[in-house]
Structures are given as structure tokens and as C-alpha cells.
Design a protein around this motif. Sequence first.
Motif, PDB file in Angstrom:
ATOM      1  N   GLN A  38      67.643 -20.469  53.032  1.00  0.00           N
ATOM      2  CA  GLN A  38      66.241 -20.803  52.831  1.00  0.00           C
ATOM      3  C   GLN A  38      66.066 -21.989  51.884  1.00  0.00           C
ATOM      4  O   GLN A  38      65.209 -22.840  52.101  1.00  0.00           O
ATOM      5  CB  GLN A  38      65.459 -19.589  52.324  1.00  0.00           C
ATOM      6  CG  GLN A  38      65.390 -18.457  53.319  1.00  0.00           C
ATOM      7  CD  GLN A  38      64.814 -18.880  54.652  1.00  0.00           C
ATOM      8  OE1 GLN A  38      63.821 -19.592  54.713  1.00  0.00           O
ATOM      9  NE2 GLN A  38      65.444 -18.445  55.727  1.00  0.00           N
ATOM     10  N   VAL A  39      66.885 -22.051  50.838  1.00  0.00           N
ATOM     11  CA  VAL A  39      66.847 -23.196  49.921  1.00  0.00           C
ATOM     12  C   VAL A  39      67.135 -24.477  50.695  1.00  0.00           C
ATOM     13  O   VAL A  39      66.422 -25.475  50.558  1.00  0.00           O
ATOM     14  CB  VAL A  39      67.859 -23.013  48.765  1.00  0.00           C
ATOM     15  CG1 VAL A  39      68.053 -24.314  47.998  1.00  0.00           C
ATOM     16  CG2 VAL A  39      67.416 -21.897  47.835  1.00  0.00           C
ATOM     17  N   GLU A  40      68.162 -24.427  51.537  1.00  0.00           N
ATOM     18  CA  GLU A  40      68.525 -25.610  52.322  1.00  0.00           C
ATOM     19  C   GLU A  40      67.415 -25.970  53.316  1.00  0.00           C
ATOM     20  O   GLU A  40      67.036 -27.132  53.437  1.00  0.00           O
ATOM     21  CB  GLU A  40      69.831 -25.340  53.068  1.00  0.00           C
ATOM     22  CG  GLU A  40      70.357 -26.534  53.814  1.00  0.00           C
ATOM     23  CD  GLU A  40      71.690 -26.258  54.456  1.00  0.00           C
ATOM     24  OE1 GLU A  40      71.879 -26.708  55.604  1.00  0.00           O
ATOM     25  OE2 GLU A  40      72.534 -25.600  53.835  1.00  0.00           O
ATOM     26  N   ARG A  41      66.878 -24.975  54.007  1.00  0.00           N
ATOM     27  CA  ARG A  41      65.831 -25.212  54.994  1.00  0.00           C
ATOM     28  C   ARG A  41      64.582 -25.795  54.330  1.00  0.00           C
ATOM     29  O   ARG A  41      64.004 -26.766  54.816  1.00  0.00           O
ATOM     30  CB  ARG A  41      65.475 -23.914  55.714  1.00  0.00           C
ATOM     31  CG  ARG A  41      64.423 -24.088  56.801  1.00  0.00           C
ATOM     32  CD  ARG A  41      64.020 -22.764  57.420  1.00  0.00           C
ATOM     33  NE  ARG A  41      63.319 -21.901  56.482  1.00  0.00           N
ATOM     34  CZ  ARG A  41      62.023 -21.978  56.196  1.00  0.00           C
ATOM     35  NH1 ARG A  41      61.283 -22.900  56.769  1.00  0.00           N
ATOM     36  NH2 ARG A  41      61.474 -21.152  55.333  1.00  0.00           N
ATOM     37  N   LEU A  42      64.186 -25.216  53.215  1.00  0.00           N
ATOM     38  CA  LEU A  42      63.010 -25.716  52.520  1.00  0.00           C
ATOM     39  C   LEU A  42      63.234 -27.125  51.985  1.00  0.00           C
ATOM     40  O   LEU A  42      62.334 -27.955  52.010  1.00  0.00           O
ATOM     41  CB  LEU A  42      62.620 -24.765  51.387  1.00  0.00           C
ATOM     42  CG  LEU A  42      62.079 -23.408  51.830  1.00  0.00           C
ATOM     43  CD1 LEU A  42      61.975 -22.459  50.647  1.00  0.00           C
ATOM     44  CD2 LEU A  42      60.746 -23.566  52.527  1.00  0.00           C
TER      45      LEU A  42
END
Length: 55
Positions: A38-42
Motif C-alpha cells: 500500500q505504501v508503494e501503491r500510494l
Amino acid sequence: MAAYVEHLAADLRLMSQSVDLDSLAYFLEMARLEASIQVERLGRSIGRGDLPQDV
């Protein structure tokens, strides 16, 4: 928030492993990995100027 969850899950996983709570450590690692995704996607969506869908 996702980065904080990632860090916290990593710490809890290490604590769980140190007292042989292997199943709990496994699930905490899965939570850490999901938070990392999620950190990467965001980061990618913000880098493109998009607003995250789930905010």
C-alpha cells in the motif's frame, strides 16, 4: 498511516518470533507485506498526481 503500520507490524513480528509465537509472527509478516504494498501503491499514485481511491 500505511508506513506506520508496516513498521509496527515488523516490530511485533520480531517480538512474536522471539517467544516462539510462529503463527502470529507469520500473520504479522503478511500484514507488514500488505502495508508495504500500500505504501508503494500510494507513492506511485501521488507521484502521478492522482488522489488515492480509498481516502
